[in-house]
Write a protein that holds these residues in place. Structure first.
Motif, mmCIF file in Angstrom:
data_model
loop_
_atom_site.group_PDB
_atom_site.id
_atom_site.type_symbol
_atom_site.label_atom_id
_atom_site.label_comp_id
_atom_site.label_asym_id
_atom_site.label_seq_id
_atom_site.Cartn_x
_atom_site.Cartn_y
_atom_site.Cartn_z
ATOM 1 N N TYR A 124 -4.152 8.703 -0.462
ATOM 2 C CA TYR A 124 -3.368 8.121 -1.636
ATOM 3 C C TYR A 124 -3.509 8.616 -3.060
ATOM 4 C CZ TYR A 124 -2.512 4.969 2.131
ATOM 5 O OH TYR A 124 -2.086 4.195 3.351
ATOM 6 N N HIS A 155 2.485 -1.847 6.303
ATOM 7 C CA HIS A 155 1.022 -2.200 6.199
ATOM 8 C C HIS A 155 0.848 -2.166 4.728
ATOM 9 C CE1 HIS A 155 -0.962 -1.764 9.942
ATOM 10 N NE2 HIS A 155 0.074 -1.125 10.418
ATOM 11 N N HIS A 195 0.573 -6.556 14.961
ATOM 12 C CA HIS A 195 0.723 -6.675 13.620
ATOM 13 C C HIS A 195 1.360 -7.670 13.025
ATOM 14 C CE1 HIS A 195 1.847 -4.881 9.830
ATOM 15 N NE2 HIS A 195 0.721 -4.909 9.643
ATOM 16 N N CYS A 255 0.099 -3.260 0.966
ATOM 17 C CA CYS A 255 -1.110 -4.223 0.700
ATOM 18 C C CYS A 255 -0.198 -5.708 0.734
ATOM 19 C CB CYS A 255 -1.641 -3.834 -0.609
ATOM 20 S SG CYS A 255 -2.795 -5.320 -1.169
HETATM 21 C C1 HEM Z 1 -6.004 -3.219 -6.786
HETATM 22 C C2 HEM Z 1 -6.239 -3.950 -5.652
HETATM 23 C C3 HEM Z 1 -5.693 -3.499 -4.221
HETATM 24 C C4 HEM Z 1 -5.564 -2.253 -3.589
HETATM 25 C C5 HEM Z 1 -5.609 -0.941 -4.358
HETATM 26 C C6 HEM Z 1 -5.276 -2.352 -2.202
HETATM 27 C C7 HEM Z 1 -4.884 -1.356 -1.606
HETATM 28 C C8 HEM Z 1 -4.490 -1.550 -0.356
HETATM 29 C C9 HEM Z 1 -3.696 -0.552 0.556
HETATM 30 C C10 HEM Z 1 -3.853 1.076 0.364
HETATM 31 C C11 HEM Z 1 -3.671 -1.071 1.888
HETATM 32 C C12 HEM Z 1 -2.430 -0.268 2.912
HETATM 33 C C13 HEM Z 1 -3.439 0.057 4.117
HETATM 34 C C14 HEM Z 1 -2.803 1.319 5.045
HETATM 35 O O1 HEM Z 1 -2.093 1.841 4.473
HETATM 36 O O2 HEM Z 1 -2.836 0.948 6.185
HETATM 37 C C15 HEM Z 1 -3.809 -2.402 1.807
HETATM 38 C C16 HEM Z 1 -3.592 -3.363 2.710
HETATM 39 C C17 HEM Z 1 -3.932 -4.760 2.619
HETATM 40 N N1 HEM Z 1 -4.468 -5.230 1.750
HETATM 41 FE FE1 HEM Z 1 -4.726 -4.443 -0.206
HETATM 42 N N2 HEM Z 1 -5.292 -3.671 -1.910
HETATM 43 C C18 HEM Z 1 -5.358 -4.536 -3.095
HETATM 44 C C19 HEM Z 1 -5.589 -5.722 -3.405
HETATM 45 C C20 HEM Z 1 -5.788 -6.654 -2.013
HETATM 46 C C21 HEM Z 1 -5.892 -8.251 -2.092
HETATM 47 C C22 HEM Z 1 -6.095 -9.147 -3.453
HETATM 48 C C23 HEM Z 1 -5.809 -8.513 -0.880
HETATM 49 C C24 HEM Z 1 -6.266 -9.931 -0.427
HETATM 50 C C25 HEM Z 1 -6.897 -10.918 -0.784
HETATM 51 C C26 HEM Z 1 -5.528 -7.432 -0.011
HETATM 52 C C27 HEM Z 1 -5.398 -7.606 1.195
HETATM 53 C C28 HEM Z 1 -4.617 -6.647 1.970
HETATM 54 C C29 HEM Z 1 -4.367 -6.630 3.397
HETATM 55 C C30 HEM Z 1 -4.533 -8.171 4.101
HETATM 56 C C31 HEM Z 1 -3.844 -5.584 3.862
HETATM 57 C C32 HEM Z 1 -3.526 -5.057 5.169
HETATM 58 C C33 HEM Z 1 -1.930 -5.190 5.353
HETATM 59 C C34 HEM Z 1 -1.602 -4.742 6.837
HETATM 60 O O3 HEM Z 1 -2.056 -3.837 7.354
HETATM 61 O O4 HEM Z 1 -0.339 -5.084 7.210
HETATM 62 N N3 HEM Z 1 -5.397 -6.381 -0.740
HETATM 63 N N4 HEM Z 1 -4.274 -2.651 0.674
#
Ligand code: HEM
Length: 404
Positions: free
Chosen positions: A308, A343, A90, A345
């Motif tokens: 969530y 993790h 990761h 976001c």
């Molecule tokens: C309102 C907008 C967004 C919401 C509500 C959101 C929500 C989330 C959540 C809940 C997770 C956590 C996953 C977990 O618990 O395992 C996450 C991870 C992630 N998000 Fe977002 N996201 C948003 C926008 C974005 C955008 C704009 C990008 C990139 C272009 C993005 C890329 C990622 C990535 C790469 C992860 C994985 C991180 C990891 O596992 O280390 N997200 N997101």
């Protein structure tokens, strides 16, 4: 401390519950800190406090083989993605994304994103009626696809493919079976289109290939890593932004507060919408050893479902007015709609940048925002929001041309 582990027959993934999950979330919160969902054999975690603690403890609550509810999704469709990896793997994958999504990288993007928001808002609100979802889709898809290095990608296909991917995180039911072919097709499509020849060198995808060439990640990591942008980065922001606009249109006094000082209120308005209606309602985790969630004992290998969407309505965290939209709510950025822990976001700065830009442009051009009929809800195992949300706007008088 409950002597018998709480359990519930709530059919969390049925249409009726997906349409309005909040009464079910409330009853799960009343039942306990971890509640066995009888129909699916998984443990729902409905409270903010326990959920936040679990997210901070990835050694005991893993994502690999546990982020989704079926073996097929965990072992085939999501295997190798940053979302579904733990530990050193990761860290390695996340490092590549972090560079591109860090606040520093956003500084270089701000002018382009602001200009796009201004152009799109003018075009969408021109007639005094517009669809909040269509505006949000336009904004977010164009931004993300340009950054990925595929400015000509098919917007509809990406949105449908990402929605199918989120359905595949859920249990094996008819919604899951229907989504499976499209979600699999999305993976194939990414392999076909995201090639070294097709993408711009100075794009996100170009940087992923550079990391492969520099030996930082394997060739086989490249496409699963890229899928985080197309799956996690598009629908989430579209739904969050559109919901924020719907909420503001229902609370005219809060729209006026925002218009009075968009610099101050745009970000709190976005966070309040995310708290109230998390675009991703849940993700899974797998216990890697025996554990205790505030008195509920779980063995190794139990599947958790981190709600969530329920945490954002938890009165123990947000008080008796937890169900009310209030952009002035202190500390509303402490919601868990972006997850937490390692993790958390990775796209928060990009999501905030785009939403701020759209809210600023709308605040400049629209003196009022009003609902124009009922919005249409998306029914998805994970996603919450609208597929269409018609609004009307009264337009501000055009500013005089400079020098006129
Ligand atoms: C309102 C907008 C967004 C919401 C509500 C959101 C929500 C989330 C959540 C809940 C997770 C956590 C996953 C977990 O618990 O395992 C996450 C991870 C992630 N998000 Fe977002 N996201 C948003 C926008 C974005 C955008 C704009 C990008 C990139 C272009 C993005 C890329 C990622 C990535 C790469 C992860 C994985 C991180 C990891 O596992 O280390 N997200 N997101």
């Amino acid at each position: 401390m409950p002597a018998i582990a709480p359990s519930s027959p709530i059919p969390l993934f049925d249409d009726q519950v997906l349409t309005d999950p909040y009464p079910s979330y409330r009853s799960l919160r009343e039942l306990g800190p971890a509640v066995r969902l009888e129909e699916y054999g998984v443990w729902a975690v409905p409270h903010h406090a326990q959920l936040a603690a679990i997210l901070r403890n990835p050694d005991l609550y893993g994502s690999e083989d546990g982020i989704a509810l079926t073996d097929l999704a965990n072992e085939q469709l999501l295997a190798g993605t940053v979302l579904a990896s733990d530990g050193a793997q990761h860290v390695k994958l996340r490092r590549v994304l972090s560079k591109q999504l860090a606040p520093r990288a956003m500084k270089g993007l701000a002018d382009r994103v602001t200009a796009r928001a201004e152009r799109l808002v003018r075009a969408h609100v021109e007639s005094g009626r517009f669809d909040a979802v269509a505006l949000s889709q336009h904004m977010v898809c164009d931004t993300v696809m340009e950054l990925m290095g595929l400015p000509q990608a098919d917007r509809e296909l990406l949105l449908d493919g990402a929605a199918a991917t989120f359905n595949v995180f859920g249990p094996d039911n008819s919604r899951y079976q229907q989504a499976l072919p499209l979600a699999s097709r999305m993976v194939e499509l990414l392999h076909e289109t995201l090639t070294r020849e097709a993408v711009d060198r100075d794009s996100w995808m170009g940087a992923i290939f550079e990391a492969v060439d520099a030996g930082q990640i394997e060739e086989s990591d490249a496409i699963p890593l890229a899928s985080a942008y197309t799956a996690a980065g598009i629908d989430t922001t579209v739904l969050g932004l559109a919901d924020c606009l719907v909420q503001l249109s229902r609370h005219p006094e809060q729209w006026q507060t925002l218009r009075g000082d968009p610099e101050r209120w745009a970000t709190p308005a976005f966070h309040e919408a995310l708290r109230l209606e998390a675009p991703i309602q849940a993700f899974g985790r797998l216990t890697t050893g025996p554990t205790d969630i505030t008195g509920v004992h779980l063995e190794k290998g139990e599947q958790l479902w981190l709600l969530y969407g329920s945490a954002g309505r938890d009165e123990a965290q947000w008080g008796p007015e937890a169900d009310t939209f209030d952009i002035r709510r202190p500390g509303n950025d402490q919601h868990l709609a972006f997850g937490g822990g390692p993790h958390l976001c990775a796209g928060i700065p990009l999501a905030e940048l785009q939403v701020r830009a759209v809210l600023h442009a709308l605040a400049t051009h629209c003196t009022t925002l009003t609902p124009d009929g009922d919005p249409t809800r998306v029914l998805n195992h994970l996603l919450r929001g609208y597929s269409s949300a018609p609004l009307t706007a009264e337009l501000a008088p055009a500013a005089p041309e400079s020098g006129a």
